[in-house]
Motif scaffolding. Structure first.
Motif, PDB file in Angstrom:
ATOM      1  N   LEU A 170      10.946   0.228  -5.224  1.00 58.75           N
ATOM      2  CA  LEU A 170      11.653  -0.608  -4.248  1.00 58.75           C
ATOM      3  C   LEU A 170      10.712  -1.117  -3.158  1.00 58.75           C
ATOM      4  O   LEU A 170      10.836  -2.267  -2.715  1.00 58.75           O
ATOM      5  CB  LEU A 170      12.825   0.156  -3.644  1.00 58.75           C
ATOM      6  CG  LEU A 170      14.017   0.380  -4.580  1.00 58.75           C
ATOM      7  CD1 LEU A 170      15.073   1.244  -3.906  1.00 58.75           C
ATOM      8  CD2 LEU A 170      14.614  -0.938  -5.026  1.00 58.75           C
ATOM      9  N   LEU A 171       9.773  -0.292  -2.716  1.00 62.05           N
ATOM     10  CA  LEU A 171       8.791  -0.752  -1.734  1.00 62.05           C
ATOM     11  C   LEU A 171       7.954  -1.898  -2.284  1.00 62.05           C
ATOM     12  O   LEU A 171       7.690  -2.885  -1.587  1.00 62.05           O
ATOM     13  CB  LEU A 171       7.887   0.407  -1.306  1.00 62.05           C
ATOM     14  CG  LEU A 171       8.472   1.393  -0.303  1.00 62.05           C
ATOM     15  CD1 LEU A 171       7.597   2.640  -0.216  1.00 62.05           C
ATOM     16  CD2 LEU A 171       8.623   0.752   1.053  1.00 62.05           C
ATOM     17  N   LEU A 172       7.535  -1.784  -3.547  1.00 66.59           N
ATOM     18  CA  LEU A 172       6.763  -2.862  -4.174  1.00 66.59           C
ATOM     19  C   LEU A 172       7.589  -4.132  -4.321  1.00 66.59           C
ATOM     20  O   LEU A 172       7.099  -5.240  -4.063  1.00 66.59           O
ATOM     21  CB  LEU A 172       6.229  -2.410  -5.533  1.00 66.59           C
ATOM     22  CG  LEU A 172       5.187  -1.295  -5.520  1.00 66.59           C
ATOM     23  CD1 LEU A 172       4.816  -0.906  -6.939  1.00 66.59           C
ATOM     24  CD2 LEU A 172       3.968  -1.701  -4.729  1.00 66.59           C
ATOM     25  N   VAL A 173       8.846  -4.001  -4.717  1.00 68.25           N
ATOM     26  CA  VAL A 173       9.717  -5.171  -4.875  1.00 68.25           C
ATOM     27  C   VAL A 173       9.922  -5.864  -3.537  1.00 68.25           C
ATOM     28  O   VAL A 173       9.822  -7.098  -3.440  1.00 68.25           O
ATOM     29  CB  VAL A 173      11.069  -4.757  -5.514  1.00 68.25           C
ATOM     30  CG1 VAL A 173      12.095  -5.873  -5.420  1.00 68.25           C
ATOM     31  CG2 VAL A 173      10.868  -4.338  -6.961  1.00 68.25           C
ATOM     32  N   VAL A 174      10.204  -5.097  -2.488  1.00 66.48           N
ATOM     33  CA  VAL A 174      10.402  -5.690  -1.162  1.00 66.48           C
ATOM     34  C   VAL A 174       9.121  -6.365  -0.687  1.00 66.48           C
ATOM     35  O   VAL A 174       9.162  -7.460  -0.104  1.00 66.48           O
ATOM     36  CB  VAL A 174      10.886  -4.616  -0.152  1.00 66.48           C
ATOM     37  CG1 VAL A 174      10.834  -5.127   1.273  1.00 66.48           C
ATOM     38  CG2 VAL A 174      12.288  -4.173  -0.501  1.00 66.48           C
ATOM     39  N   ALA A 175       7.964  -5.756  -0.929  1.00 61.83           N
ATOM     40  CA  ALA A 175       6.686  -6.354  -0.525  1.00 61.83           C
ATOM     41  C   ALA A 175       6.480  -7.700  -1.212  1.00 61.83           C
ATOM     42  O   ALA A 175       6.090  -8.682  -0.562  1.00 61.83           O
ATOM     43  CB  ALA A 175       5.525  -5.407  -0.844  1.00 61.83           C
ATOM     44  N   VAL A 176       6.751  -7.758  -2.505  1.00 64.11           N
ATOM     45  CA  VAL A 176       6.566  -9.012  -3.248  1.00 64.11           C
ATOM     46  C   VAL A 176       7.568 -10.068  -2.789  1.00 64.11           C
ATOM     47  O   VAL A 176       7.199 -11.229  -2.546  1.00 64.11           O
ATOM     48  CB  VAL A 176       6.676  -8.759  -4.776  1.00 64.11           C
ATOM     49  CG1 VAL A 176       6.767 -10.060  -5.536  1.00 64.11           C
ATOM     50  CG2 VAL A 176       5.504  -7.933  -5.245  1.00 64.11           C
ATOM     51  N   LEU A 177       8.851  -9.703  -2.655  1.00 59.68           N
ATOM     52  CA  LEU A 177       9.863 -10.669  -2.217  1.00 59.68           C
ATOM     53  C   LEU A 177       9.569 -11.199  -0.818  1.00 59.68           C
ATOM     54  O   LEU A 177       9.718 -12.395  -0.551  1.00 59.68           O
ATOM     55  CB  LEU A 177      11.255 -10.045  -2.273  1.00 59.68           C
ATOM     56  CG  LEU A 177      11.810  -9.756  -3.662  1.00 59.68           C
ATOM     57  CD1 LEU A 177      13.151  -9.038  -3.571  1.00 59.68           C
ATOM     58  CD2 LEU A 177      11.935 -11.029  -4.468  1.00 59.68           C
ATOM     59  N   LEU A 178       9.144 -10.327   0.084  1.00 55.21           N
ATOM     60  CA  LEU A 178       8.808 -10.758   1.441  1.00 55.21           C
ATOM     61  C   LEU A 178       7.585 -11.670   1.430  1.00 55.21           C
ATOM     62  O   LEU A 178       7.557 -12.692   2.123  1.00 55.21           O
ATOM     63  CB  LEU A 178       8.561  -9.543   2.337  1.00 55.21           C
ATOM     64  CG  LEU A 178       8.230  -9.840   3.800  1.00 55.21           C
ATOM     65  CD1 LEU A 178       9.356 -10.617   4.470  1.00 55.21           C
ATOM     66  CD2 LEU A 178       7.965  -8.541   4.542  1.00 55.21           C
ATOM     67  N   ALA A 179       6.586 -11.348   0.619  1.00 52.70           N
ATOM     68  CA  ALA A 179       5.387 -12.188   0.535  1.00 52.70           C
ATOM     69  C   ALA A 179       5.737 -13.573  -0.002  1.00 52.70           C
ATOM     70  O   ALA A 179       5.253 -14.587   0.520  1.00 52.70           O
ATOM     71  CB  ALA A 179       4.328 -11.524  -0.350  1.00 52.70           C
ATOM     72  N   VAL A 205       0.837  -1.204   0.000  1.00 53.54           N
ATOM     73  CA  VAL A 205       0.000   0.000   0.000  1.00 53.54           C
ATOM     74  C   VAL A 205       0.873   1.255   0.000  1.00 53.54           C
ATOM     75  O   VAL A 205       0.615   2.217  -0.735  1.00 53.54           O
ATOM     76  CB  VAL A 205      -0.967  -0.012   1.205  1.00 53.54           C
ATOM     77  CG1 VAL A 205      -1.644   1.334   1.393  1.00 53.54           C
ATOM     78  CG2 VAL A 205      -1.995  -1.115   1.043  1.00 53.54           C
ATOM     79  N   LEU A 206       1.926   1.234   0.802  1.00 52.91           N
ATOM     80  CA  LEU A 206       2.821   2.390   0.860  1.00 52.91           C
ATOM     81  C   LEU A 206       3.516   2.611  -0.480  1.00 52.91           C
ATOM     82  O   LEU A 206       3.647   3.749  -0.943  1.00 52.91           O
ATOM     83  CB  LEU A 206       3.844   2.193   1.977  1.00 52.91           C
ATOM     84  CG  LEU A 206       4.684   3.376   2.382  1.00 52.91           C
ATOM     85  CD1 LEU A 206       3.805   4.541   2.819  1.00 52.91           C
ATOM     86  CD2 LEU A 206       5.630   2.990   3.491  1.00 52.91           C
ATOM     87  N   GLY A 207       3.953   1.527  -1.129  1.00 55.22           N
ATOM     88  CA  GLY A 207       4.588   1.647  -2.440  1.00 55.22           C
ATOM     89  C   GLY A 207       3.649   2.209  -3.480  1.00 55.22           C
ATOM     90  O   GLY A 207       4.021   3.075  -4.278  1.00 55.22           O
ATOM     91  N   VAL A 208       2.402   1.722  -3.502  1.00 55.01           N
ATOM     92  CA  VAL A 208       1.405   2.245  -4.452  1.00 55.01           C
ATOM     93  C   VAL A 208       1.131   3.715  -4.163  1.00 55.01           C
ATOM     94  O   VAL A 208       1.032   4.533  -5.087  1.00 55.01           O
ATOM     95  CB  VAL A 208       0.113   1.397  -4.394  1.00 55.01           C
ATOM     96  CG1 VAL A 208      -1.022   2.081  -5.139  1.00 55.01           C
ATOM     97  CG2 VAL A 208       0.364   0.014  -4.949  1.00 55.01           C
ATOM     98  N   LEU A 209       1.032   4.082  -2.888  1.00 52.57           N
ATOM     99  CA  LEU A 209       0.777   5.478  -2.511  1.00 52.57           C
ATOM    100  C   LEU A 209       1.925   6.377  -2.964  1.00 52.57           C
ATOM    101  O   LEU A 209       1.697   7.449  -3.544  1.00 52.57           O
ATOM    102  CB  LEU A 209       0.573   5.580  -0.999  1.00 52.57           C
ATOM    103  CG  LEU A 209       0.282   6.959  -0.447  1.00 52.57           C
ATOM    104  CD1 LEU A 209      -1.079   7.438  -0.919  1.00 52.57           C
ATOM    105  CD2 LEU A 209       0.323   6.932   1.068  1.00 52.57           C
ATOM    106  N   VAL A 210       3.163   5.946  -2.733  1.00 56.57           N
ATOM    107  CA  VAL A 210       4.316   6.753  -3.135  1.00 56.57           C
ATOM    108  C   VAL A 210       4.384   6.885  -4.657  1.00 56.57           C
ATOM    109  O   VAL A 210       4.615   7.980  -5.180  1.00 56.57           O
ATOM    110  CB  VAL A 210       5.621   6.145  -2.570  1.00 56.57           C
ATOM    111  CG1 VAL A 210       6.846   6.791  -3.191  1.00 56.57           C
ATOM    112  CG2 VAL A 210       5.670   6.286  -1.059  1.00 56.57           C
TER     113      VAL A 210
END
Length: 180
Positions: free
Chosen positions: A69-78, A35-40
């Motif tokens: 980078l926020l989106l990439v980290v979110a996907v990798l962590l998921a 959500v934070l990545g999409v918002l940014v």
């Protein structure tokens, strides 16, 4: 000792959705990062860029990189969590987890930050920043009434001069506007 592989004294394990959520609670962090990545990214793409650009990197470059980078980290962590990865519980170093939190310090720091937000307009950054640095040091336990205000004033003035004069980021000067 039981030979069936189950411990009769252990509490029964939840099954279904509750167990899935409990075992994969890190997915909540993934959702927050997503959500934070999409918002940014949304904010960066819709940013009003009517300012003149001096080089190849514009004002939207850094927010777009951070959002991606926020989106990439979110996907990798998921992916890691769904494959069974779990975060290691923090040892707490020398913190006694049985003791209650220090809410007095939290309240003092929150008050100092709120006071800075209120005072930065009328007093300017050099004065409100000095109060912020001094109040933070006091809230965190420093009680030297001669050294702390002096260090806070120097930190605040140096920060103001670097941002305002060297980096070209205007900060409110307040009563010191003409002096610095």
């Amino acid at each position: 000792m039981s030979t069936t592989g189950t411990d009769p004294t252990a509490p029964p394990r939840d099954s279904g959705l509750r167990a899935f959520v409990r075992d994969r609670s890190e997915l909540g962090v993934c959702l927050i990062l997503l959500v934070l990545g999409v918002l940014v990214l949304t904010d960066a793409i819709t940013m009003d860029t009517d300012i003149t650009q001096r080089g190849p990197i514009g004002p939207t470059t850094v927010p777009i990189v951070v959002g991606v980078l926020l989106l990439v980290v979110a996907v990798l962590l998921a992916v890691d969590v769904l494959r069974g990865g779990r975060g290691e519980a923090e040892g707490g170093e020398d913190i006694d987890l049985t003791e209650p939190g220090d809410w007095r310090t939290v309240a003092l720091l929150a008050g100092v930050f709120l006071a800075n937000a209120v005072l930065i307009g009328p007093l300017g950054f050099p004065i409100s920043g000095a109060l912020l640095f001094w109040g933070s040091a006091y809230a965190l336990g420093s009680r030297n009434l001669t050294r702390d205000p002096l260090i806070a004033a120097v930190l605040s003035l140096v920060t103001y001069v670097v941002f305002n004069n060297l980096l070209g980021v205007p900060l409110p000067g307040g009563p010191l506007m003409g002096v610095l």
